[in-house]
Design a protein around this motif. Sequence first.
Motif, PDB file in Angstrom:
ATOM      1  N   GLY A  65      39.162  56.218  48.213  1.00 49.09           N
ATOM      2  CA  GLY A  65      40.522  56.484  47.760  1.00 49.09           C
ATOM      3  C   GLY A  65      40.904  55.870  46.438  1.00 49.09           C
ATOM      4  N   THR A  66      42.107  55.280  46.414  1.00 46.24           N
ATOM      5  CA  THR A  66      42.737  54.789  45.191  1.00 46.24           C
ATOM      6  C   THR A  66      42.816  53.264  45.198  1.00 46.24           C
ATOM      7  OG1 THR A  66      44.064  56.802  44.997  1.00 46.24           O
ATOM      8  CG2 THR A  66      44.873  54.847  43.840  1.00 46.24           C
ATOM      9  N   PRO A  67      42.502  52.622  44.071  1.00 53.06           N
ATOM     10  CA  PRO A  67      42.589  51.153  44.041  1.00 53.06           C
ATOM     11  C   PRO A  67      44.026  50.652  44.061  1.00 53.06           C
ATOM     12  CG  PRO A  67      42.105  51.995  41.853  1.00 53.06           C
ATOM     13  CD  PRO A  67      42.018  53.167  42.787  1.00 53.06           C
ATOM     14  N   THR A  68      44.226  49.477  44.604  1.00 50.30           N
ATOM     15  CA  THR A  68      45.510  48.788  44.499  1.00 50.30           C
ATOM     16  C   THR A  68      45.618  48.253  43.074  1.00 50.30           C
ATOM     17  OG1 THR A  68      45.502  48.147  46.825  1.00 50.30           O
ATOM     18  CG2 THR A  68      46.889  46.853  45.337  1.00 50.30           C
ATOM     19  N   MET A  69      46.672  48.658  42.357  1.00 51.49           N
ATOM     20  CA  MET A  69      46.819  48.301  40.947  1.00 51.49           C
ATOM     21  C   MET A  69      47.745  47.091  40.809  1.00 51.49           C
ATOM     22  SD  MET A  69      44.885  50.679  39.729  1.00 51.49           S
ATOM     23  CE  MET A  69      45.169  50.853  37.977  1.00 51.49           C
ATOM     24  N   MET A  70      47.291  46.084  40.099  1.00 53.96           N
ATOM     25  CA  MET A  70      48.026  44.815  40.017  1.00 53.96           C
ATOM     26  C   MET A  70      49.445  44.961  39.490  1.00 53.96           C
ATOM     27  SD  MET A  70      45.360  41.916  38.683  1.00 53.96           S
ATOM     28  CE  MET A  70      45.162  42.670  37.064  1.00 53.96           C
ATOM     29  N   GLU A  71      49.638  45.817  38.494  1.00 46.65           N
ATOM     30  CA  GLU A  71      50.940  45.878  37.841  1.00 46.65           C
ATOM     31  C   GLU A  71      51.949  46.764  38.562  1.00 46.65           C
ATOM     32  OE1 GLU A  71      48.219  48.645  35.372  1.00 46.65           O
ATOM     33  OE2 GLU A  71      48.048  46.900  36.674  1.00 46.65           O
ATOM     34  N   ASP A 129      53.235  45.346  44.995  1.00 48.65           N
ATOM     35  CA  ASP A 129      53.537  43.983  45.401  1.00 48.65           C
ATOM     36  C   ASP A 129      52.264  43.161  45.504  1.00 48.65           C
ATOM     37  OD1 ASP A 129      53.980  41.801  47.579  1.00 48.65           O
ATOM     38  OD2 ASP A 129      55.995  42.448  47.021  1.00 48.65           O
ATOM     39  N   PHE A 130      52.349  41.934  45.045  1.00 46.33           N
ATOM     40  CA  PHE A 130      51.166  41.083  45.009  1.00 46.33           C
ATOM     41  C   PHE A 130      50.594  40.780  46.382  1.00 46.33           C
ATOM     42  CE2 PHE A 130      51.091  40.682  40.671  1.00 46.33           C
ATOM     43  CZ  PHE A 130      50.069  39.828  40.272  1.00 46.33           C
ATOM     44  N   ASN A 131      51.412  40.843  47.401  1.00 44.87           N
ATOM     45  CA  ASN A 131      50.916  40.549  48.747  1.00 44.87           C
ATOM     46  C   ASN A 131      49.808  41.506  49.167  1.00 44.87           C
ATOM     47  OD1 ASN A 131      52.650  38.398  49.079  1.00 44.87           O
ATOM     48  ND2 ASN A 131      54.259  39.634  50.024  1.00 44.87           N
ATOM     49  N   LEU A 132      49.839  42.741  48.641  1.00 39.44           N
ATOM     50  CA  LEU A 132      48.812  43.717  48.992  1.00 39.44           C
ATOM     51  C   LEU A 132      47.428  43.244  48.572  1.00 39.44           C
ATOM     52  CD1 LEU A 132      50.572  47.085  48.029  1.00 39.44           C
ATOM     53  CD2 LEU A 132      50.224  46.139  50.315  1.00 39.44           C
ATOM     54  N   GLU A 167      46.770  39.842  47.769  1.00 38.93           N
ATOM     55  CA  GLU A 167      46.555  38.528  48.370  1.00 38.93           C
ATOM     56  C   GLU A 167      46.064  38.634  49.811  1.00 38.93           C
ATOM     57  OE1 GLU A 167      46.525  35.995  46.575  1.00 38.93           O
ATOM     58  OE2 GLU A 167      47.416  36.905  44.812  1.00 38.93           O
ATOM     59  N   GLU A 168      46.474  39.694  50.507  1.00 42.32           N
ATOM     60  CA  GLU A 168      46.097  39.858  51.906  1.00 42.32           C
ATOM     61  C   GLU A 168      44.779  40.601  52.094  1.00 42.32           C
ATOM     62  OE1 GLU A 168      49.475  41.783  53.574  1.00 42.32           O
ATOM     63  OE2 GLU A 168      50.787  40.018  53.370  1.00 42.32           O
ATOM     64  N   MET A 169      44.180  41.065  50.998  1.00 39.64           N
ATOM     65  CA  MET A 169      42.891  41.760  51.098  1.00 39.64           C
ATOM     66  C   MET A 169      41.804  40.796  51.569  1.00 39.64           C
ATOM     67  SD  MET A 169      42.463  44.036  47.638  1.00 39.64           S
ATOM     68  CE  MET A 169      43.425  45.491  47.316  1.00 39.64           C
ATOM     69  N   PRO A 170      40.949  41.227  52.473  1.00 40.35           N
ATOM     70  CA  PRO A 170      39.809  40.385  52.846  1.00 40.35           C
ATOM     71  C   PRO A 170      38.780  40.374  51.722  1.00 40.35           C
ATOM     72  CG  PRO A 170      39.636  42.520  53.925  1.00 40.35           C
ATOM     73  CD  PRO A 170      40.974  42.505  53.239  1.00 40.35           C
ATOM     74  N   SER A 171      38.084  39.288  51.572  1.00 40.89           N
ATOM     75  CA  SER A 171      37.018  39.216  50.569  1.00 40.89           C
ATOM     76  C   SER A 171      35.796  39.964  51.079  1.00 40.89           C
ATOM     77  CB  SER A 171      36.673  37.753  50.289  1.00 40.89           C
ATOM     78  OG  SER A 171      37.753  37.112  49.640  1.00 40.89           O
ATOM     79  N   PRO A 172      35.021  40.546  50.156  1.00 50.56           N
ATOM     80  CA  PRO A 172      35.207  40.566  48.702  1.00 50.56           C
ATOM     81  C   PRO A 172      36.258  41.601  48.295  1.00 50.56           C
ATOM     82  CG  PRO A 172      33.222  41.759  49.268  1.00 50.56           C
ATOM     83  CD  PRO A 172      33.737  41.179  50.559  1.00 50.56           C
ATOM     84  N   ARG A 173      37.152  41.226  47.404  1.00 49.75           N
ATOM     85  CA  ARG A 173      38.267  42.079  47.004  1.00 49.75           C
ATOM     86  C   ARG A 173      37.907  42.902  45.755  1.00 49.75           C
ATOM     87  NH1 ARG A 173      43.206  37.819  46.603  1.00 49.75           N
ATOM     88  NH2 ARG A 173      41.924  37.172  44.835  1.00 49.75           N
ATOM     89  N   THR A 174      38.337  44.160  45.770  1.00 51.49           N
ATOM     90  CA  THR A 174      38.213  45.026  44.590  1.00 51.49           C
ATOM     91  C   THR A 174      39.585  45.641  44.336  1.00 51.49           C
ATOM     92  OG1 THR A 174      35.916  45.584  45.155  1.00 51.49           O
ATOM     93  CG2 THR A 174      37.022  46.986  43.550  1.00 51.49           C
ATOM     94  N   PHE A 175      40.126  45.419  43.161  1.00 52.59           N
ATOM     95  CA  PHE A 175      41.440  45.974  42.826  1.00 52.59           C
ATOM     96  C   PHE A 175      41.418  46.475  41.386  1.00 52.59           C
ATOM     97  CE2 PHE A 175      41.301  41.360  43.045  1.00 52.59           C
ATOM     98  CZ  PHE A 175      41.613  40.949  41.760  1.00 52.59           C
TER      99      PHE A 175
END
Length: 293
Positions: free
Chosen positions: A78-84, A87-90, A92-100
């Motif tokens: 799908g689509t990456p979570t984009m930082m800008e 919400d940052f919690n999306l 921060e709550e990702m399990p590692s390893p994180r890709t955003f």
Amino acid sequence: MELVTIVDEDNNKYAFKRYKGYPFTIDVVGNVRDQLDKIAHREIKQDDVLVAVFPKSGTHWLYNTVMMLRSGSLTYHGTPTMMEFQDFNLIEEMPSPRTFGSHLRFRFLPEQMKLGKGKVITITRHPKDLVVSMYHMIQKLKTFVGYEGTFEGLIKYFLSEDYFIGSWFSTIKDLEEWKSPNCLCLSYSDFRKNTFENVVKMAKFLEVDRDEDFLRSVTQNIQFEKLKESHIETTPSNDRWKEICDEGRLPIYRKGQPGEWKNMFTVAQSEHFDQVYAKKVVELGLKINFGYE
């Protein structure tokens, strides 16, 4: 932060947020300043991977390749979570390893990444193809916050420093100045032409141990038409996009073929673009070879 709306002599309308002289799409969360501060000072994990791509350069293509390589799964991610934009919690709550992901200029990326923590992967695309791809995406939307107007107007705006997503030329300049071993820069046209070789390069950069059979399977599953089909099949229609586009999902994929600009630009438009491009390259001292024709 300043909310800017420009209507030119041809009634093309540009809308964006301006902060400290830089343009940002109005979808950036809040007043820009606070979101940039959060991004700059966020805690980066050593195994974080950021897909940092200028819009319409192959964001989803690159992201899904990274996700297949990291997860060992050939399913569409799908689509990456984009930082800008979220919400940052999306994140921060990702399990590692994180890709955003992010469409921001490199100067606005997390400070820890600038110091070499985590990994950044990006891809560059022919600038004329970027304009064509963006224009066709806008045409599929009922409304598009940022630009309303003609193809001619979008070319003019793209060549300016006030392009609502941020200047492509300045973004490339930031990329050239990054100069860090934790960043891998790929070429869109080369990725299309030599997909398997680029998949191998990405696997090595990401430090994932996958056998050749799996890497060749990834290569098959990230072919453009395959990704386009997977996007339609697995991305549900949602209320946000129903208000913007008929299908209820963001029209991410169209053709993805390098050189499509030749079917869209007039001779005059192409010559004008070339003149401005050449001037910007000299002014900014750009050195990357984009396969520009």
